[in-house]
Write a protein that holds these residues in place. Structure first.
Motif, PDB file in Angstrom:
ATOM      1  N   PHE A 183       0.828  -1.212   0.000  1.00  0.00           N
ATOM      2  CA  PHE A 183       0.000   0.000   0.000  1.00  0.00           C
ATOM      3  C   PHE A 183       0.858   1.256   0.000  1.00  0.00           C
ATOM      4  CE2 PHE A 183      -2.666  -3.358   1.644  1.00  0.00           C
ATOM      5  CZ  PHE A 183      -3.839  -3.177   0.921  1.00  0.00           C
ATOM      6  N   THR A 184       0.438   2.247  -0.788  1.00  0.00           N
ATOM      7  CA  THR A 184       1.193   3.483  -0.957  1.00  0.00           C
ATOM      8  C   THR A 184       0.937   4.454   0.189  1.00  0.00           C
ATOM      9  OG1 THR A 184      -0.580   4.538  -2.226  1.00  0.00           O
ATOM     10  CG2 THR A 184       1.041   3.243  -3.464  1.00  0.00           C
ATOM     11  N   LYS A 185       1.667   5.551   0.180  1.00  0.00           N
ATOM     12  CA  LYS A 185       1.572   6.566   1.221  1.00  0.00           C
ATOM     13  C   LYS A 185       0.143   7.073   1.424  1.00  0.00           C
ATOM     14  CE  LYS A 185       3.521  11.109   2.428  1.00  0.00           C
ATOM     15  NZ  LYS A 185       4.509  12.136   2.012  1.00  0.00           N
ATOM     16  N   ALA A 186      -0.577   7.286   0.311  1.00  0.00           N
ATOM     17  CA  ALA A 186      -1.947   7.817   0.387  1.00  0.00           C
ATOM     18  C   ALA A 186      -2.953   6.785   0.882  1.00  0.00           C
ATOM     19  CB  ALA A 186      -2.380   8.339  -0.986  1.00  0.00           C
ATOM     20  N   GLU A 187      -2.504   5.525   1.068  1.00  0.00           N
ATOM     21  CA  GLU A 187      -3.396   4.451   1.527  1.00  0.00           C
ATOM     22  C   GLU A 187      -2.981   3.889   2.882  1.00  0.00           C
ATOM     23  OE1 GLU A 187      -4.186   2.170  -2.699  1.00  0.00           O
ATOM     24  OE2 GLU A 187      -2.212   1.978  -1.754  1.00  0.00           O
ATOM     25  N   ARG A 188      -1.762   4.220   3.311  1.00  0.00           N
ATOM     26  CA  ARG A 188      -1.127   3.455   4.384  1.00  0.00           C
ATOM     27  C   ARG A 188      -1.807   3.603   5.740  1.00  0.00           C
ATOM     28  NH1 ARG A 188       4.359   4.540   3.131  1.00  0.00           N
ATOM     29  NH2 ARG A 188       4.069   3.066   1.426  1.00  0.00           N
ATOM     30  N   SER A 189      -2.290   4.807   6.064  1.00  0.00           N
ATOM     31  CA  SER A 189      -2.951   4.990   7.351  1.00  0.00           C
ATOM     32  C   SER A 189      -4.208   4.132   7.448  1.00  0.00           C
ATOM     33  CB  SER A 189      -3.303   6.469   7.560  1.00  0.00           C
ATOM     34  OG  SER A 189      -3.981   6.647   8.781  1.00  0.00           O
ATOM     35  N   ARG A 190      -4.986   4.096   6.367  1.00  0.00           N
ATOM     36  CA  ARG A 190      -6.196   3.257   6.365  1.00  0.00           C
ATOM     37  C   ARG A 190      -5.838   1.769   6.394  1.00  0.00           C
ATOM     38  NH1 ARG A 190      -8.700   5.310   1.122  1.00  0.00           N
ATOM     39  NH2 ARG A 190      -6.558   6.070   0.880  1.00  0.00           N
ATOM     40  N   ALA A 191      -4.812   1.379   5.650  1.00  0.00           N
ATOM     41  CA  ALA A 191      -4.393  -0.032   5.665  1.00  0.00           C
ATOM     42  C   ALA A 191      -3.952  -0.443   7.069  1.00  0.00           C
ATOM     43  CB  ALA A 191      -3.256  -0.256   4.662  1.00  0.00           C
ATOM     44  N   ASN A 192      -3.147   0.402   7.718  1.00  0.00           N
ATOM     45  CA  ASN A 192      -2.726   0.126   9.101  1.00  0.00           C
ATOM     46  C   ASN A 192      -3.919   0.049  10.033  1.00  0.00           C
ATOM     47  OD1 ASN A 192      -0.073   0.199   8.273  1.00  0.00           O
ATOM     48  ND2 ASN A 192       0.312   2.276   8.989  1.00  0.00           N
ATOM     49  N   THR A 193      -4.884   0.950   9.819  1.00  0.00           N
ATOM     50  CA  THR A 193      -6.061   0.978  10.687  1.00  0.00           C
ATOM     51  C   THR A 193      -6.869  -0.300  10.566  1.00  0.00           C
ATOM     52  OG1 THR A 193      -6.269   3.376  10.789  1.00  0.00           O
ATOM     53  CG2 THR A 193      -8.292   2.133  11.059  1.00  0.00           C
ATOM     54  N   PRO A 217       7.302   5.044   7.998  1.00  0.00           N
ATOM     55  CA  PRO A 217       7.660   4.796   6.591  1.00  0.00           C
ATOM     56  C   PRO A 217       7.754   6.076   5.749  1.00  0.00           C
ATOM     57  CG  PRO A 217       5.931   3.294   7.307  1.00  0.00           C
ATOM     58  CD  PRO A 217       6.064   4.331   8.372  1.00  0.00           C
ATOM     59  N   GLU A 218       7.269   7.185   6.281  1.00  0.00           N
ATOM     60  CA  GLU A 218       7.324   8.450   5.548  1.00  0.00           C
ATOM     61  C   GLU A 218       8.569   9.268   5.894  1.00  0.00           C
ATOM     62  OE1 GLU A 218       3.625  10.470   6.216  1.00  0.00           O
ATOM     63  OE2 GLU A 218       2.443   8.819   5.394  1.00  0.00           O
ATOM     64  N   ILE A 219       9.277   8.878   6.952  1.00  0.00           N
ATOM     65  CA  ILE A 219      10.469   9.654   7.331  1.00  0.00           C
ATOM     66  C   ILE A 219      11.752   8.833   7.287  1.00  0.00           C
ATOM     67  CG2 ILE A 219       9.116  11.230   8.790  1.00  0.00           C
ATOM     68  CD1 ILE A 219      10.222   9.735  11.240  1.00  0.00           C
ATOM     69  N   LEU A 220      11.610   7.485   7.174  1.00  0.00           N
ATOM     70  CA  LEU A 220      12.790   6.617   7.087  1.00  0.00           C
ATOM     71  C   LEU A 220      12.690   5.717   5.860  1.00  0.00           C
ATOM     72  CD1 LEU A 220      13.278   5.457  10.799  1.00  0.00           C
ATOM     73  CD2 LEU A 220      14.647   7.143   9.557  1.00  0.00           C
ATOM     74  N   PRO A 221      13.823   5.381   5.239  1.00  0.00           N
ATOM     75  CA  PRO A 221      13.798   4.511   4.060  1.00  0.00           C
ATOM     76  C   PRO A 221      13.424   3.077   4.421  1.00  0.00           C
ATOM     77  CG  PRO A 221      16.056   4.964   4.699  1.00  0.00           C
ATOM     78  CD  PRO A 221      15.189   5.849   5.556  1.00  0.00           C
ATOM     79  N   ARG A 222      13.075   2.322   3.386  1.00  0.00           N
ATOM     80  CA  ARG A 222      12.534   0.974   3.567  1.00  0.00           C
ATOM     81  C   ARG A 222      13.499   0.036   4.285  1.00  0.00           C
ATOM     82  NH1 ARG A 222      10.929  -0.785  -1.918  1.00  0.00           N
ATOM     83  NH2 ARG A 222       9.202   0.666  -1.592  1.00  0.00           N
ATOM     84  N   ASP A 282       8.407   2.586  -5.114  1.00  0.00           N
ATOM     85  CA  ASP A 282       9.815   2.999  -5.242  1.00  0.00           C
ATOM     86  C   ASP A 282       9.942   4.517  -5.308  1.00  0.00           C
ATOM     87  OD1 ASP A 282      10.599   0.376  -5.221  1.00  0.00           O
ATOM     88  OD2 ASP A 282      10.758   0.200  -7.406  1.00  0.00           O
ATOM     89  N   LYS A 283       8.990   5.175  -5.952  1.00  0.00           N
ATOM     90  CA  LYS A 283       9.026   6.637  -6.087  1.00  0.00           C
ATOM     91  C   LYS A 283       8.938   7.322  -4.720  1.00  0.00           C
ATOM     92  CE  LYS A 283       6.949  10.446  -8.700  1.00  0.00           C
ATOM     93  NZ  LYS A 283       8.240  10.883  -9.245  1.00  0.00           N
TER      94      LYS A 283
END
Length: 431
Positions: A130-140, A348-353, A211-212
């Motif tokens: 899941f991408t950044k724009a989906e991640r909070s909902r996926a985690n929830t 995941p938004e402030i540190l690399p994978r 990756d982007k």
């Protein structure tokens, strides 16, 4: 095509993640119901020992978070969770078979060890899909397994205890995890490239998007460097304080309600489920707006502050008005759960994978330590004072401190990002 791909991922993966974490939470949280319904009496467990047993899970849970996240990121989250399901289901059922408190100590600790890898492994797994724009909902939707499980577990456990006793409650509630392990193995893939239910161009499109996101994140060499990051350190303390409130509440809410006049175990089960209904609603709403705005902070610390105030007000009312005090506990419980999705989207938004999974594991392990403290100290205070007022103050103070640490941590992350952008700008000018 993007909408079709997103729908496929949500419909296939989220229910699986939800059920998996739901089963994990079932087998860690049902101890509170067993303790409230005759287990302590049958095994001659004192209130102090009961508090230690309730919290011992989290001591085991503390130790193996980072190795679990490392294995999930570099080897296979699928394989790790498969074996964890089998082992924790077996240990949970074994709880209903023992007659010696010494064995119970071992089981509770080992249950924590086995489950310690599940949360970071699942967060790593979702970050691959899941991408950044989906991640909070996926985690929830993953962590929704927590309050949703306590909601239905509170009712089902009440009836199982009433009909069969505490031993069969543990045995019956451990079996589903073992069965689910084989369903999990059949249905999931570690990464999009392994999924035979996606077309080749869909795999490529999703991987490019993931990756982007990594391009704008400052490289971090290894875990040591990541763990020295000020934001990670502050969020670790924040999560420990937050978990004190959450698990003090989860472990001892049945006992708090059971102490009310004329309260039977079935009614206790129904009332114990109410805070988690509110929690589900707030978690879904908070994660939706967090993803829409990409603002994580605004959907974390305000909820923790509301939880702290509700606990304190419930303390002020005390036993003079049970129902008003109960409503405030419902608000506190719902508010405590609301920020989970946005919170676990931060790292995941402030540190690399290569280090994000380990950092989330470190934070979660500190949460386990807070959970150990919360479940033990709340139980101790309840027994030592003969009431619940002192534990309310303890949980309120922990949540207030957690809200303050959230603001501090995210301010540090913002400054670090600004400094990094400034460094890039200076380098480009020099070139």
């Amino acid at each position: 095509m993007k909408q079709t791909l997103a729908k496929q991922r949500w419909l296939r993966l989220i229910p699986i993640a939800f059920i998996t974490y739901s089963l994990a939470y079932l087998d860690r949280a049902n101890y509170g119901f067993g303790a409230a319904a005759g287990m302590a009496k049958d095994l001659h467990i004192t209130p102090g020992i009961s508090s230690l047993l309730g919290s011992l899970f989290f001591l085991g849970y503390f130790f193996f978070q980072v190795p679990g996240a490392h294995y999930a990121e570099n080897k296979s989250a699928k394989k790790l969770i498969f074996w964890s399901l089998i082992l924790w289901g077996g240990l949970a059922s074994l709880t209903g078979m023992i007659s010696n408190v010494s064995f119970l100590f071992i089981i509770r600790f080992m249950l924590g060890v086995v489950e310690s890898a599940v949360m970071p492994a699942m967060l790593v797994f979702l970050s691959h899909w899941f991408t950044k724009a989906e991640r909070s909902r996926a985690n929830t939707f993953l962590i929704l397994g927590n309050p949703a499980t306590v909601l239905w577990m509170s009712i089902v456990s009440g009836y199982l205890l009433h009909s069969f006793g505490w031993r069969w409650m543990f045995i019956l509630e451990g079996i589903p995890a073992i069965i689910w392990a084989f369903i999990w193995w059949r249905l999931v893939n570690d990464k999009p490239k392994n999924a035979d239910w996606l077309l080749a161009d869909e795999k490529t499109s999703l991987q490019k998007a993931l990756d982007k996101e990594q391009e704008g994140i400052k490289p971090v060499k290894n875990y040591r460097e990541a763990f020295k990051n000020k934001t990670v350190i502050l969020l670790s303390f924040q999560y420990a304080l937050w978990s004190i409130g959450v698990y003090g509440f989860v472990m001892w809410l049945p006992s708090i309600i059971r102490a009310a006049p004329n309260m039977d175990i079935v009614s206790t089960g129904w009332l114990s489920s109410v805070p988690y209904i509110l929690a589900v609603i707030l978690m879904l709403a908070g994660s939706y707006f967090s993803d829409k705005t990409l603002n994580r902070s605004a959907f974390v610390w305000p909820f923790l502050l509301i939880g702290a105030v509700a606990f304190y007000c419930s303390y002020l009312i005390g036993t003079s008005n049970f129902w008003l005090s109960f409503v405030l506990l419902v608000i506190a419980g719902g508010a405590m759960y609301a920020p989970y999705g946005p919170f676990f989207a931060i790292i995941p938004e402030i540190l690399p994978r290569n280090v994000a999974g380990g950092a989330m594991a470190l934070i979660n392990s500190m949460g386990a330590l807070g959970s150990f403290i919360g479940s033990y100290v709340v139980g101790y205070l309840n027994g030592a004072t003969g009431g619940f007022g002192a534990s309310y103050i303890f949980m309120a103070g922990s949540l207030l401190a957690s809200a303050i640490f959230t603001i501090w941590a995210l301010h540090a992350a913002k400054n670090r990002k600004a400094a990094s952008a400034s460094d890039v700008g200076l380098k480009s000018k020099t070139v």
